[in-house]
Write an enzyme that holds these catalytic residues in place. Structure first.
Site, PDB file in Angstrom:
ATOM      1  N   ASP A 127       2.758   5.368  -6.783  1.00 21.20           N
ATOM      2  CA  ASP A 127       4.022   5.247  -6.048  1.00 21.20           C
ATOM      3  C   ASP A 127       5.242   5.105  -6.930  1.00 21.20           C
ATOM      4  O   ASP A 127       6.372   5.109  -6.429  1.00 21.20           O
ATOM      5  CB  ASP A 127       3.927   4.034  -5.106  1.00 21.20           C
ATOM      6  CG  ASP A 127       2.898   4.262  -4.026  1.00 21.20           C
ATOM      7  OD1 ASP A 127       1.968   3.443  -3.907  1.00 21.20           O
ATOM      8  OD2 ASP A 127       3.010   5.281  -3.325  1.00 21.20           O
ATOM      9  N   HIS A 179       0.859  -1.206   0.000  1.00 18.98           N
ATOM     10  CA  HIS A 179       0.000   0.000   0.000  1.00 18.98           C
ATOM     11  C   HIS A 179       0.887   1.246   0.000  1.00 18.98           C
ATOM     12  O   HIS A 179       1.666   1.439  -0.910  1.00 18.98           O
ATOM     13  CB  HIS A 179      -0.946  -0.090   1.206  1.00 18.98           C
ATOM     14  CG  HIS A 179      -2.049   0.913   1.257  1.00 18.98           C
ATOM     15  ND1 HIS A 179      -2.411   1.728   0.218  1.00 18.98           N
ATOM     16  CD2 HIS A 179      -2.883   1.229   2.279  1.00 18.98           C
ATOM     17  CE1 HIS A 179      -3.425   2.493   0.588  1.00 18.98           C
ATOM     18  NE2 HIS A 179      -3.738   2.227   1.841  1.00 18.98           N
ATOM     19  N   HIS A 186      -2.469  -2.267  -9.668  1.00 16.85           N
ATOM     20  CA  HIS A 186      -3.444  -1.611  -8.788  1.00 16.85           C
ATOM     21  C   HIS A 186      -4.716  -2.446  -8.773  1.00 16.85           C
ATOM     22  O   HIS A 186      -5.093  -3.040  -9.786  1.00 16.85           O
ATOM     23  CB  HIS A 186      -3.768  -0.203  -9.311  1.00 16.85           C
ATOM     24  CG  HIS A 186      -4.360   0.690  -8.282  1.00 16.85           C
ATOM     25  ND1 HIS A 186      -5.696   0.654  -7.977  1.00 16.85           N
ATOM     26  CD2 HIS A 186      -3.801   1.596  -7.449  1.00 16.85           C
ATOM     27  CE1 HIS A 186      -5.942   1.539  -7.024  1.00 16.85           C
ATOM     28  NE2 HIS A 186      -4.820   2.119  -6.682  1.00 16.85           N
TER      29      HIS A 186
HETATM   30  C1  SDX Z   1      -1.460   2.163  -3.405  1.00 17.90           C
HETATM   31  O1  SDX Z   1      -6.205   0.816  -3.243  1.00 17.90           O
HETATM   32  C2  SDX Z   1      -5.715   1.978  -3.481  1.00 17.90           C
HETATM   33  O2  SDX Z   1      -6.390   2.855  -3.957  1.00 17.90           O
HETATM   34  C3  SDX Z   1      -4.243   2.153  -3.081  1.00 17.90           C
HETATM   35  C4  SDX Z   1      -3.606   3.460  -3.488  1.00 17.90           C
HETATM   36  C5  SDX Z   1      -4.226   4.621  -2.744  1.00 17.90           C
HETATM   37  O3  SDX Z   1      -4.118   5.750  -3.252  1.00 17.90           O
HETATM   38  O4  SDX Z   1      -4.714   4.413  -1.609  1.00 17.90           O
HETATM   39  O5  SDX Z   1      -3.763   3.664  -4.871  1.00 17.90           O
HETATM   40  C6  SDX Z   1      -2.121   3.473  -3.147  1.00 17.90           C
HETATM   41  O6  SDX Z   1      -1.406   1.349  -2.524  1.00 17.90           O
HETATM   42  C7  SDX Z   1      -0.927   1.874  -4.780  1.00 17.90           C
HETATM   43  C8  SDX Z   1      -0.387   0.418  -4.908  1.00 17.90           C
HETATM   44  C9  SDX Z   1       1.034   0.429  -4.345  1.00 17.90           C
HETATM   45  N1  SDX Z   1       1.565  -0.947  -4.268  1.00 17.90           N
HETATM   46  C10 SDX Z   1       2.522  -1.394  -5.088  1.00 17.90           C
HETATM   47  O7  SDX Z   1       3.008  -0.741  -5.996  1.00 17.90           O
HETATM   48  C11 SDX Z   1       3.028  -2.795  -4.762  1.00 17.90           C
HETATM   49  C12 SDX Z   1       3.138  -3.610  -6.042  1.00 17.90           C
HETATM   50  N2  SDX Z   1       1.764  -3.826  -6.556  1.00 17.90           N
HETATM   51  C13 SDX Z   1       1.099  -4.969  -6.072  1.00 17.90           C
HETATM   52  O8  SDX Z   1       1.574  -5.804  -5.141  1.00 17.90           O
HETATM   53  C14 SDX Z   1      -0.333  -5.124  -6.541  1.00 17.90           C
HETATM   54  O9  SDX Z   1      -0.425  -4.707  -7.828  1.00 17.90           O
HETATM   55  C15 SDX Z   1      -1.378  -4.452  -5.688  1.00 17.90           C
HETATM   56  C16 SDX Z   1      -1.212  -4.812  -4.236  1.00 17.90           C
HETATM   57  C17 SDX Z   1      -1.296  -2.964  -5.831  1.00 17.90           C
HETATM   58  C18 SDX Z   1      -2.735  -4.920  -6.162  1.00 17.90           C
HETATM   59  O10 SDX Z   1      -2.805  -6.259  -5.871  1.00 17.90           O
HETATM   60  P1  SDX Z   1      -4.083  -7.146  -6.287  1.00 17.90           P
HETATM   61  O11 SDX Z   1      -5.160  -6.305  -6.874  1.00 17.90           O
HETATM   62  O12 SDX Z   1      -4.427  -8.000  -5.120  1.00 17.90           O
HETATM   63  O13 SDX Z   1      -3.515  -7.972  -7.469  1.00 17.90           O
HETATM   64  P2  SDX Z   1      -2.920  -9.411  -7.292  1.00 17.90           P
HETATM   65  O14 SDX Z   1      -1.906  -9.405  -6.200  1.00 17.90           O
HETATM   66  O15 SDX Z   1      -4.052 -10.366  -7.204  1.00 17.90           O
HETATM   67  O16 SDX Z   1      -2.130  -9.593  -8.680  1.00 17.90           O
HETATM   68  C19 SDX Z   1      -2.823 -10.038  -9.836  1.00 17.90           C
HETATM   69  C20 SDX Z   1      -1.726 -10.627 -10.695  1.00 17.90           C
HETATM   70  C21 SDX Z   1      -0.885 -11.674  -9.963  1.00 17.90           C
HETATM   71  O17 SDX Z   1      -0.322 -12.534 -10.947  1.00 17.90           O
HETATM   72  P3  SDX Z   1      -0.984 -14.025 -11.125  1.00 17.90           P
HETATM   73  O18 SDX Z   1      -1.070 -14.637  -9.766  1.00 17.90           O
HETATM   74  O19 SDX Z   1      -2.358 -13.729 -11.734  1.00 17.90           O
HETATM   75  O20 SDX Z   1      -0.061 -14.736 -12.065  1.00 17.90           O
HETATM   76  O21 SDX Z   1      -0.803  -9.595 -11.063  1.00 17.90           O
HETATM   77  C22 SDX Z   1       0.472  -9.884 -10.505  1.00 17.90           C
HETATM   78  C23 SDX Z   1       0.250 -10.883  -9.398  1.00 17.90           C
HETATM   79  O22 SDX Z   1       1.417 -11.665  -9.205  1.00 17.90           O
HETATM   80  N3  SDX Z   1       0.980  -8.614 -10.001  1.00 17.90           N
HETATM   81  C24 SDX Z   1       2.229  -8.219 -10.126  1.00 17.90           C
HETATM   82  C25 SDX Z   1       2.270  -6.934  -9.553  1.00 17.90           C
HETATM   83  N4  SDX Z   1       1.056  -6.598  -9.101  1.00 17.90           N
HETATM   84  C26 SDX Z   1       0.246  -7.651  -9.376  1.00 17.90           C
HETATM   85  N5  SDX Z   1       3.321  -8.826 -10.662  1.00 17.90           N
HETATM   86  C27 SDX Z   1       4.468  -8.124 -10.632  1.00 17.90           C
HETATM   87  N6  SDX Z   1       4.581  -6.888 -10.105  1.00 17.90           N
HETATM   88  C28 SDX Z   1       3.510  -6.257  -9.574  1.00 17.90           C
HETATM   89  N7  SDX Z   1       3.635  -5.049  -9.052  1.00 17.90           N
END
Ligand code: SDX
Length: 437
Positions: free
Chosen positions: A372, A277, A316
């Site tokens: 971010d 997050h 996201h």
């Molecule tokens: C913020 O919610 C909000 O509004 C948050 C925010 C706000 O203003 O409050 O916007 C701020 O938190 C932005 C997000 C910051 N986090 C990151 O940058 C961390 C990296 N991103 C992730 O870990 C991920 O994308 C999330 C946590 C942001 C979202 O996760 P989800 O929706 O639960 O997605 P998921 O984990 O189910 O992923 C779906 C697929 C998976 O692959 P498969 O299992 O389908 O093969 O996408 C892949 C994940 O492995 N994936 C990524 C990835 N993010 C998702 N793979 C590589 N790198 C990534 N960053």
């Protein structure tokens, strides 16, 4: 009541904008209207008592209705109280946006001056908060741990905040929290680098005052290039709210027990700390530093695709296109670098983005830069240590958390208490310890 040409049901919802749920065990069905993009759970509960819709991370669940922020993840749209984020970032200020989030309307000139006066005159923290809390931490305490704890500690300095039913009392705490977050944040930083605490300066604007508390050394008053204070103001606007994200949900859930706002905001701050997050901006900088050069980008991308870690700052839950905030931050970065000089990690970030946006792994998963990905490059160029990046997220986000906390109370929300699907063992009798294998 029938309107001409369209049969209406359920208080004016046109027929057909509904879903029908059938319990195949009994053959009974119920038609539930689709209202504001959702279907009310109390309707299907009548048909399916004791059957819960399983949605462990609320990815498909609306936990509330809200009039504060609107997102369209497919189109990359973000609006605060109906105003597009692009217009607010260009024309507004963080304090004006905070007023908009809390009050629902942009302030008149008189309202805005009163709001700024109120915030400015509440930036001080009790000396005991500094001397006994901030300075009570270990020398290398992470500022997010210090901030989260200090916000909770404020609940002991303002016990009247428990009266959450009194709107005037709520507003006093809202103003205190918006005003004091920068002071707490800067105080945590100054302690961690062994510098003396800098008191707020009521003669300068909100973000310049924060920069002063962060960086002023011996000069009598702090001055900075207006392009830097404006860039920080834009970053604060972009981070102010984002509907039902993890930390805002924490604020609403804790607030629903009628805990005081300081305790609810401390819970939200704790949720923001996580690397998935608000902790992502710090994680992005560490990732870019670890990659170190162009030559390592392809290998890093391959390691992510092999499941060894994530491309931090990408992806996201809602945005399945470019995060509109990331576009604005990317532009703001160039404005800051005109003053500070280019952050050498920018080229790695740009190449990483280009590589990922052209790779099927990221394209198929609709993974784009989020808020971010570029923000940390600006913070680092402005002189903020990496450990302060998530704190910089929390400072403006407290306005969003508070607007949702207030809305939740005004909605007379019941205490949050989800159900579960029990998958444990059936009833069994206790076994004395000497009879256990
Ligand atoms: C913020 O919610 C909000 O509004 C948050 C925010 C706000 O203003 O409050 O916007 C701020 O938190 C932005 C997000 C910051 N986090 C990151 O940058 C961390 C990296 N991103 C992730 O870990 C991920 O994308 C999330 C946590 C942001 C979202 O996760 P989800 O929706 O639960 O997605 P998921 O984990 O189910 O992923 C779906 C697929 C998976 O692959 P498969 O299992 O389908 O093969 O996408 C892949 C994940 O492995 N994936 C990524 C990835 N993010 C998702 N793979 C590589 N790198 C990534 N960053």
């Amino acid at each position: 009541m029938q309107s001409a040409g369209r049969r209406e049901r359920h208080e004016g919802i046109p027929l057909g904008e509904s879903v029908t749920i059938t319990d195949n065990r009994t053959g009974k069905s119920i038609e539930v209207p689709i209202v504001n993009g959702g279907v009310d759970s109390s309707e299907w509960a009548k048909l399916l008592p004791g059957v819960w819709f399983y949605d462990p991370s609320f990815g498909n669940t609306a936990s509330t209705s809200s009039a504060i922020t609107y997102l369209d993840g497919e189109e990359g749209v973000l609006r605060y109280r109906g105003y597009p984020i692009e217009q607010l970032a260009e024309k507004s200020t963080y304090l004006e946006v905070a007023y908009l989030l809390i009050h629902g309307e942009l302030p008149t000139p008189v309202q805005y001056e009163e709001w700024k006066h109120q915030i400015t005159t509440h930036t001080y923290i009790h000396e005991h908060v500094r001397k006994r809390f901030l300075e009570g931490f270990h020398y290398d305490a992470h500022p997010m741990g210090m901030l989260t704890s200090s916000i909770a500690a404020l609940s002991t300095f303002y016990p009247e905040a428990k009266d959450i039913e009194d709107p005037a009392n709520r507003m006093r705490q809202i103003i205190r929290l918006i005003a004091k977050l920068p002071t707490l944040a800067a105080g945590a930083h100054r302690y961690s680098v062994g510098m003396p605490f800098v008191y707020p300066d009521n003669n300068i604007d909100f973000q310049t005052n924060f920069l002063s508390m962060m960086f002023r050394v011996a000069e009598p008053t702090f001055e900075c290039d207006p392009r830097l204070s404006r860039a920080l103001d834009i970053l604060f606007i972009l981070h102010a709210d984002h509907e039902q994200n993890c930390s805002t949900t924490a604020a609403r859930v804790v607030g629903s027990s009628q805990a005081d706002p300081y305790s609810a905001m401390a819970a939200a701050c704790a949720a923001l700390y996580g690397p998935l997050h608000g902790g992502a901006n710090e994680a992005v900088l560490r990732m870019l530093t670890e990659i170190g050069s162009y030559d390592n980008i392809d290998a890093f991308i391959e390691s992510v695709k092999a499941g060894k870690g994530r491309l931090m700052g990408f992806g996201h839950r809602v945005y399945k296109s470019y995060d509109p905030r990331a576009k604005i931050i990317k532009q703001a970065a160039y404005d800051v670098f005109e003053v500070t000089g280019k952050n050498p990690l920018l080229d790695i970030a740009l190449k990483l983005e280009e590589t990922a946006l052209n790779d099927p792994y990221f394209i198929e998963r609709k993974l784009y830069p989020n808020v971010d990905f570029y923000s940390g490059l600006i913070y680092q160029a402005m002189g903020f240590p990496v450990e302060m990046f998530t704190v910089l997220f929390a400072i403006p986000r407290v306005s969003g958390w508070l607007s949702h906390w207030q809305e939740m109370l005004e909605q007379k929300s019941r205490i949050a208490r989800p159900r579960q699907l029990y998958t444990g063992v059936d009833e069994r009798d206790y076994v004395a310890i000497n009879a256990r294998q």
